[in-house]
Design an enzyme around this catalytic site. Sequence first.
Site, PDB file in Angstrom:
ATOM      1  N   VAL A  30       0.859  -1.180   0.000  1.00  0.00           N
ATOM      2  CA  VAL A  30       0.000   0.000   0.000  1.00  0.00           C
ATOM      3  C   VAL A  30       0.893   1.227   0.000  1.00  0.00           C
ATOM      4  O   VAL A  30       2.064   1.157   0.386  1.00  0.00           O
ATOM      5  CB  VAL A  30      -0.962   0.042   1.212  1.00  0.00           C
ATOM      6  CG1 VAL A  30      -2.018  -1.038   1.097  1.00  0.00           C
ATOM      7  CG2 VAL A  30      -0.202  -0.091   2.520  1.00  0.00           C
ATOM      8  N   SER A  31       0.337   2.371  -0.395  1.00  0.00           N
ATOM      9  CA  SER A  31       1.167   3.548  -0.655  1.00  0.00           C
ATOM     10  C   SER A  31       1.483   4.373   0.574  1.00  0.00           C
ATOM     11  O   SER A  31       2.497   5.074   0.612  1.00  0.00           O
ATOM     12  CB  SER A  31       0.486   4.446  -1.695  1.00  0.00           C
ATOM     13  OG  SER A  31       0.320   3.742  -2.903  1.00  0.00           O
TER      14      SER A  31
END
Length: 571
Positions: A30-31
Amino acid sequence: MSTTTQTPSATEVLDHIGETTTLAVSYLRVSTKEQASKGGRDEGFSIPAQREANLRKAQGLNAIIVEEFIDAGESARKADRPELMRMIEYVKTHQVAYCIVHKVDRLARNRADDVTIHLALKEAGVMLVSATENIDETPSGMLLHGIMSTIAEFYSRNLAGEVSKGMNQKARSGGTNGKAPMGYLNVTRRDELGREVRAVEVDPDRAPLVKWAFEAYATGNHSTISLREELIDRGLTTVPTPKRPSKPPVLSTIHKMLTNPYYKGSVRFRGATYEGLHEPLVAPEVWYRVQAVLTAHQTSGEKTQSHDHYLKGSLYCGQCGSRLTLTNAKSRRGVIYPYFMCTGRHAKRTNCERKSMFVPDIEAAVEDHYRHMQIPEHVLPALRELVTSEFDRLHQVAKQEAQGYKAERDALRDERQKLMQAHYAGAVPLDLLGTEQDRIARRLAFLDAQLNAGDIEYEQAKAHLDDCLALAGDMHAIYMSINDSLRRIANQAFFDKLIVHDDDTIHAEPGVPFNVFLDPDVQTLAVRRQGQTVESGTQTGDVVGLNNDLLVELRGFEPLTSSLRTKRSTN
């Protein structure tokens, strides 16, 4: 943050199931840190959702996931992610058949990185598999892989372009991109439709200190080091965050603050300057004065000394014109003797040969200079009459000049608007835009200062003029009766410079408006003019006029310090 699940190792799996078992690794990403810690959704898929999809894909392949690699809060626009690098090293030393990802864009957001990562997996004998896309080593799977990778790169670049476009548009409209500087607070409100609106407000705790910092530094009596120390003493701290408590600002923060045009109401973005929507804390003319002081300090290389004295900052060398600073000399018996020394000679910037000066001798010389500079009692009424009449005349001239200033200001504002329109149309490059904007802003700051000064109440300005005359007529008595702290203020109010000559005598350069009051020629003119007026019985303005270059205009007057005004009223 990286996380490894408690899944059994490849060796443990083989011991229980046998060498014919197909092994796989799972890669999740995930970012943002917040999405990782809160289980949020990144483009619709959180870490738990990705894990579940990858496990289902492994079951469909009759494979067992023996190791899981998670890059939480890592952008796919860079390939040196810690867990990705660890996964590539892992598959080189373990017999793994598949690398399962939720989507291709979990691995990379550009074709170059995608090819590099894919080749590293292929060289290790590992097949890349997507849990949600029909990607494998077949020709159709490789074609789809290339298409999806290209789409991911397009999405990333397009998103970056849209973000950049939005930031540019926000700056053009005067908005603030990113975190507001010290003295302001980023706030989120809701409009009448219930939508969130991000704005910037003045920080009630820090804004007064920031405003004071600019005004204090503009006087030229502070270095950035001494200014920081004073601000810390006054209680200035950084804005606390959930992860960082408030603390005193570092020196680089003070310098960055002093050079930031945001405080005069401007927003600078990618070399261009725009008029901001936020409330300015500093008048433009004060901000430009601060820039001039910063440049002067950088040129002279002046540094704050550890010693202090009420004459420090006002004394200059009569030989080379350099500032005098304080130093202490210790005798063999341990007795400390204070001296003023020439910074030009000390730093070897000049050929000055002036020796150090004993501090008590210079203190006495300054006191004696005050005695000789004081306006004689019989001259004071004549000087007041002369200056007041010229003040009245210049006030009328200033009112006429204000019309010209307003016309020029309107023309410059129109020019600035046309310049921006030309830039938007592509006719003016960014570097030229910045240069022209700076030229216009400087001139507008000057014009606004002239117009604002002209708005000063006439009677208030005349009262201030009378206060200054009264101080000049009693300056020696005032100086001898006040403490060291007020003496520093008196020296800065009366004089721009106190120049010490080789024989320890003082020559002064009076500041505005005392350069007029203490000028012997002006005093002689006042007495002569009063005599002519008495003899002829004419009006004051009909006989002898005062040179316009000598008399300071209305806009040059600054308020007296309350300390000196109070001291004068008590004497």
